[in-house]
Design a protein around this motif. Sequence first.
Motif, PDB file in Angstrom:
ATOM      1  N   GLY A 103       0.964  -1.391   0.056  1.00 41.22           N
ATOM      2  CA  GLY A 103       0.033   0.106  -0.026  1.00 41.22           C
ATOM      3  C   GLY A 103       0.861   1.300   0.011  1.00 41.22           C
ATOM      4  O   GLY A 103       0.696   2.290  -0.731  1.00 41.22           O
ATOM      5  N   ALA A 104       1.789   1.340   1.011  1.00 37.14           N
ATOM      6  CA  ALA A 104       2.571   2.445   0.818  1.00 37.14           C
ATOM      7  C   ALA A 104       3.542   2.667  -0.307  1.00 37.14           C
ATOM      8  O   ALA A 104       3.446   3.954  -0.873  1.00 37.14           O
ATOM      9  N   LEU A 105       3.939   1.688  -1.105  1.00 38.48           N
ATOM     10  CA  LEU A 105       4.570   1.706  -2.352  1.00 38.48           C
ATOM     11  C   LEU A 105       3.624   2.302  -3.487  1.00 38.48           C
ATOM     12  O   LEU A 105       3.861   3.090  -4.214  1.00 38.48           O
ATOM     13  N   VAL A 106       2.316   1.703  -3.390  1.00 40.44           N
ATOM     14  CA  VAL A 106       1.296   2.145  -4.394  1.00 40.44           C
ATOM     15  C   VAL A 106       1.068   3.666  -4.209  1.00 40.44           C
ATOM     16  O   VAL A 106       1.112   4.217  -5.162  1.00 40.44           O
ATOM     17  N   ALA A 107       0.959   3.811  -2.923  1.00 42.34           N
ATOM     18  CA  ALA A 107       0.413   5.396  -2.786  1.00 42.34           C
ATOM     19  C   ALA A 107       1.511   6.464  -3.106  1.00 42.34           C
ATOM     20  O   ALA A 107       1.203   7.520  -3.643  1.00 42.34           O
TER      21      ALA A 107
END
Lengths: 321, 199
Positions: A103-107
């Motif tokens: 999620g952090a990578l995508v965000a």
Amino acid sequence: MEVNRLLLMDSSPLGRDGDSTKKIMYTVILTLLPALTVSVWMFGWNAVRVLALTSIFTVAVEALIARFVSYRIDFMDGSALLTGILLAMNVPANAPWWMLLVGALVAVVIGKQVFGGLGQNMFNPALVARVFLLISFPVEMTSWPLPGAVDGTTGATPLGLLKTEGLGALAGTHLTDLALGQVGGSLGEVSALALLLGALVLFYKKYITWEIPVTFIGTVFVIAAVFNGINPQTYAGPLFHIFTGGVFLGALYMATDMVTSPLTFKGKLLFGFGCGFFTMLIRLFGSFPEGVSFAILLMNAVVPLLDKYFPDKRFGMVKNG
Amino acid sequence: MNYADKFKKTFFTENPVTGLLLGLCPTLAVTSSAENGLGMGLATTFVLLMSNLVISLLRNIIPNRVRIPAYIVIIATFVTVVDLGLKATLYDLHKTLGLFIPLIVVNCIILGRAEAFASKNTVWHSIVDGIANGLGFTFALFILGAIREILGSGAILGFRFWPEEYRTILLFVLAPGAFITLGFMLVGMNKISKMLEGK
């Protein structure tokens, strides 16, 4: 350098106040504290774990990206941290660590930096990540721990129940529980009142204006009231719809994101209306129980058009000029 | 004609997909796995090779005014050959590619090469051009399909290397995954192309 400090050589506006990106970001983070406190009170240490992990991951990813791009990234300006906290508020408290890392990578990467960093992104980074996770890991994203449950019991959200079981399954749920947060859900969708409390500060500081939240929540309320009025046996009431799910979090903190919301008065009204309309369209007729995140992302995409076709009338503007 | 240069061009700097952004419909739609990408690429390569060959042979006979309908008839003939051939030999692949095999007719790479190259060049050069562009297309589709299969299914060419009990990122085998992967692939291919041009 000495001269620069004495004589500010710059174009107008020359009058400045103390607000900076950094100050605004950290203020917004502070106003989320009441809602976060409720989350931690409801879900215990799991909520703290999710919050800590997403915050560390987003800031770390941003710091890593800063080494590879040609433009300057201040990874401690609070925007990455705010994205991390909003992402935490969008996932269940029992979310596994690898999902939060994805999620952090995508965000940060897909949601923000591919567009050129802070201020350039079309879509709200935290919501991009939420939708990405919801589609990629449907099992993890829909087993919600129940508040106060010590043995790790999970259950559906009120909206999930409404979608699968119908209105009858919700007979035991009181509106006060919904407003205060005594229901299953993600970290941020539990307590509407705590979110409102924090947002009051943002209204006072004029970081957000009334148009988007009021039209967003108002549209949800009106559409729910109409359907509830037509057939109260099938459709839940308007208060149920505004207090469940992410309506308050979305309307107060996600839709009002300065970068991804319109600048003009009419644009804001239409933006808020669209968010509410699509939310209800998905909730009532879609296959997902909750539509706030999809609705906001959809409306994010038309923000440039809204700004272009619904400009504010400025003093001195000539019609057909 | 320098063959090494030609292939370097069609694989990287002027790759039909990543350099010219042609034929994006099959590119995005069928590349949910490396095998599908490879199958689609090779089917297109065959059509491209044969249509280039025939159009080059007939380039002095086809009247200029009706050249596009004439090309389409030639292309459609070979697409039908591929369609029926795949159905007879690789039925499973035919089923997964489905509608996108008949749609090779309207793939703009094929008409593009017919119009821009085969109608003006000798037969031998047109054959080389067809193979080079077809393989460049196949290369792009294979890479895209492989990335999506690795991330989305934890497998490569149908062989699952990621333990069954671990999750994979489902989004990558769905439509939005195709767009996101293609976007990042364009970044990578542009970088490689720049390096090749700068020597």
